[in-house]
Design an enzyme around this catalytic site. Structure first.
Site, short mmCIF file in Angstrom:
data_model
loop_
_atom_site.label_atom_id
_atom_site.label_comp_id
_atom_site.label_asym_id
_atom_site.label_seq_id
_atom_site.Cartn_x
_atom_site.Cartn_y
_atom_site.Cartn_z
N LEU A 173 -3.84 -6.13 -16.75
CA LEU A 173 -4.06 -5.79 -18.17
C LEU A 173 -4.06 -4.15 -18.58
O LEU A 173 -3.22 -3.52 -19.11
CB LEU A 173 -5.15 -6.43 -19.19
N THR A 208 -12.92 -13.31 -4.79
CA THR A 208 -12.46 -13.04 -6.01
C THR A 208 -13.33 -14.08 -7.06
O THR A 208 -13.63 -15.27 -6.39
CB THR A 208 -10.80 -13.51 -6.08
N GLY A 216 0.75 -1.18 -0.13
CA GLY A 216 -0.10 -0.06 -0.18
C GLY A 216 0.87 1.44 -0.05
O GLY A 216 2.13 1.34 0.16
N TYR A 264 -3.85 -18.64 -4.74
CA TYR A 264 -4.58 -17.37 -4.53
C TYR A 264 -6.11 -17.65 -4.38
O TYR A 264 -6.57 -17.34 -3.40
CB TYR A 264 -4.16 -16.37 -5.60
N1 UFG Z 1 -3.14 -9.88 -20.03
C1 UFG Z 1 -2.15 -10.00 -21.16
N2 UFG Z 1 -1.18 -9.06 -20.99
C2 UFG Z 1 -0.77 -8.60 -20.07
C3 UFG Z 1 -1.43 -8.77 -18.91
C4 UFG Z 1 -2.58 -9.34 -18.91
O1 UFG Z 1 -2.68 -10.23 -22.09
O2 UFG Z 1 0.21 -7.86 -19.88
C5 UFG Z 1 -4.48 -10.65 -19.98
C6 UFG Z 1 -4.47 -12.00 -19.26
O3 UFG Z 1 -3.87 -13.07 -20.00
C7 UFG Z 1 -5.92 -11.85 -19.09
C8 UFG Z 1 -6.48 -10.70 -19.17
O4 UFG Z 1 -5.36 -10.14 -19.66
O5 UFG Z 1 -6.38 -12.90 -20.18
C9 UFG Z 1 -6.67 -9.89 -17.67
O6 UFG Z 1 -5.53 -10.19 -16.90
P1 UFG Z 1 -5.15 -9.37 -15.43
O7 UFG Z 1 -3.79 -10.03 -15.17
O8 UFG Z 1 -5.37 -8.13 -15.68
O9 UFG Z 1 -6.41 -10.12 -14.50
P2 UFG Z 1 -6.84 -11.72 -14.62
O10 UFG Z 1 -8.01 -11.89 -15.22
O11 UFG Z 1 -5.64 -12.68 -14.54
O12 UFG Z 1 -6.87 -11.50 -12.63
C10 UFG Z 1 -7.85 -10.76 -11.90
C11 UFG Z 1 -7.49 -10.24 -10.88
C12 UFG Z 1 -7.03 -11.49 -9.95
C13 UFG Z 1 -8.24 -12.51 -9.86
C14 UFG Z 1 -8.70 -12.72 -11.12
C15 UFG Z 1 -9.78 -13.30 -11.02
O13 UFG Z 1 -6.36 -9.58 -10.87
O14 UFG Z 1 -6.68 -11.25 -8.54
O15 UFG Z 1 -9.14 -11.82 -11.81
O16 UFG Z 1 -10.24 -14.40 -12.08
F1 UFG Z 1 -8.03 -13.74 -9.12
#
Ligand code: UFG
Length: 326
Positions: free
Chosen positions: A189, A116, A36, A140
């Site tokens: 993302l 989540t 934080g 997680y």
């Molecule tokens: N992605 C990319 N490039 C990047 C980052 C992400 O293509 O540089 C894609 C990932 O593969 C995914 C999508 O963008 O398909 C979203 O990715 P995020 O990392 O932003 O989020 P997630 O869906 O992986 O995870 C989020 C929360 C987690 C939680 C999850 C629940 O961050 O804490 O949703 O499904 F667990």
């Protein structure tokens, strides 16, 4: 009413604290500042404390007359949880258990928990409703699901009432521009796309173009941080009016692919955003979309910022302030 916000210096916690103060509630903020930011919190009562420290937490409940606890403090990186499960179980599970025990001892019986969509694992169907099987596929998600089950036991045994809010993809920033997402390292993302737009990184990597989705990239349900905050406020009111312990999905019910989010960012920012293709990221389901009608009917929740362009615009407003004001 005095509310304890644990993890109030983090991304969603800091937006919550701002909202509670703006609506005249008394707030005590606790954070161990492992992730934080001190400058994200305006509350007078800001305590540096680790909830794993049972004595310190007990003292906190003795010093402050707390009516309800909102718990945002957790580690959130799925990939890291695979390689460092101990870190996730120690903080997300054991430390939270410590907090819950202290609440029971102090007679505090209202708890709002940041859960989540990761509790569901690879979905059998979308949109995902709350009764979908819980089969988390990483530590997680497992830590959050275990905690939800502990909460059921604590209700039965000690009468602790809780609302678990299962966030889908939290995104966006404070519409006033005072707060936003600041993870270090950033893995999400939208902030990464906007860092590519602002020039802080050369490009955005697209993890996988071979998913079973219309454009081949993963689909997620992006939900504005302000809408998450509103849901917490409603959950508090629900518990205040003797609502039973419950868990609710929080999403817009509409999925956007990685390519669609990048395209929205190009439109909103007016910048060209370069992409680099990479293989799939381990553990990413093709499609995660929420069925959130229970939160709407039971809590009266109505997302205000469901338009992806608005979510992107608010996050862009924040990114443009980099390095952020102190
Ligand atoms: N992605 C990319 N490039 C990047 C980052 C992400 O293509 O540089 C894609 C990932 O593969 C995914 C999508 O963008 O398909 C979203 O990715 P995020 O990392 O932003 O989020 P997630 O869906 O992986 O995870 C989020 C929360 C987690 C939680 C999850 C629940 O961050 O804490 O949703 O499904 F667990």
């Amino acid at each position: 009413m005095k509310i304890l916000v644990v993890g109030g210096a983090g991304y969603i916690g800091s937006h919550m604290v701002k909202h509670l103060l703006d609506t005249g509630r008394r707030v005590v903020v606790v954070d161990n500042f492992s992730t934080g930011h001190r400058d994200a919190v305006r509350a007078a009562d800001l305590l540096e404390l680790d909830i794993a420290d049972a004595n310190a937490v007990a003292e906190l409940f003795e010093t402050h007359s707390i009516d309800a606890v909102m718990h945002f403090a957790s580690f959130i990186q799925v990939g890291e949880s695979m390689t460092q499960p101990a870190k996730y179980y120690a903080n997300n599970l054991a430390a939270t258990l410590c907090l819950l025990e202290a609440m029971v001892k102090a007679g505090v019986s209202k708890f709002i928990f940041s859960s989540t969509a990761a509790v569901y694992g690879d979905p059998d169907y979308v949109p995902i409703d709350e009764s979908h099987p819980k089969r988390p596929i990483n530590p997680y998600g497992r830590s959050k699901w275990m905690l939800e089950q502990i909460l059921e036991d604590f209700d039965r045994a000690y009468g602790l009432k809780s609302v678990s809010l299962r966030y889908f993809n939290a995104a966006g920033a404070d519409p006033d521009g005072e707060l936003g997402e600041r993870h270090e390292p950033e893995t999400h993302l939208l902030p990464l796309i906007l860092q590519a737009a602002s020039g802080r990184r050369p490009s955005i990597t697209v993890f996988g173009r071979d998913y079973d989705t219309p454009d081949g990239t993963c689909i997620r349900d992006y939900i504005h941080v302000t809408d998450l905050v509103d849901a917490h406020d409603l959950a508090l009111k629900y518990l205040d009016s003797a609502g039973a312990s419950a868990a609710f999905n929080l999403g817009n019910g509409q999925g956007y692919s990685v390519d669609e989010v990048i395209e929205a960012a190009r439109k909103v920012t007016g910048r060209s955003i370069e992409t680099v293709d990479a293989p799939r990221r381990e553990g990413d389901p093709a499609r995660l979309v929420a069925e959130s009608s229970t939160a709407k009917s039971v809590l009266g929740w109505q997302p205000q910022f469901s338009d992806i362009n608005t979510i992107v615009a608010h996050a862009w407003g924040w990114e443009r302030q980099y390095p952020w004001r102190r």
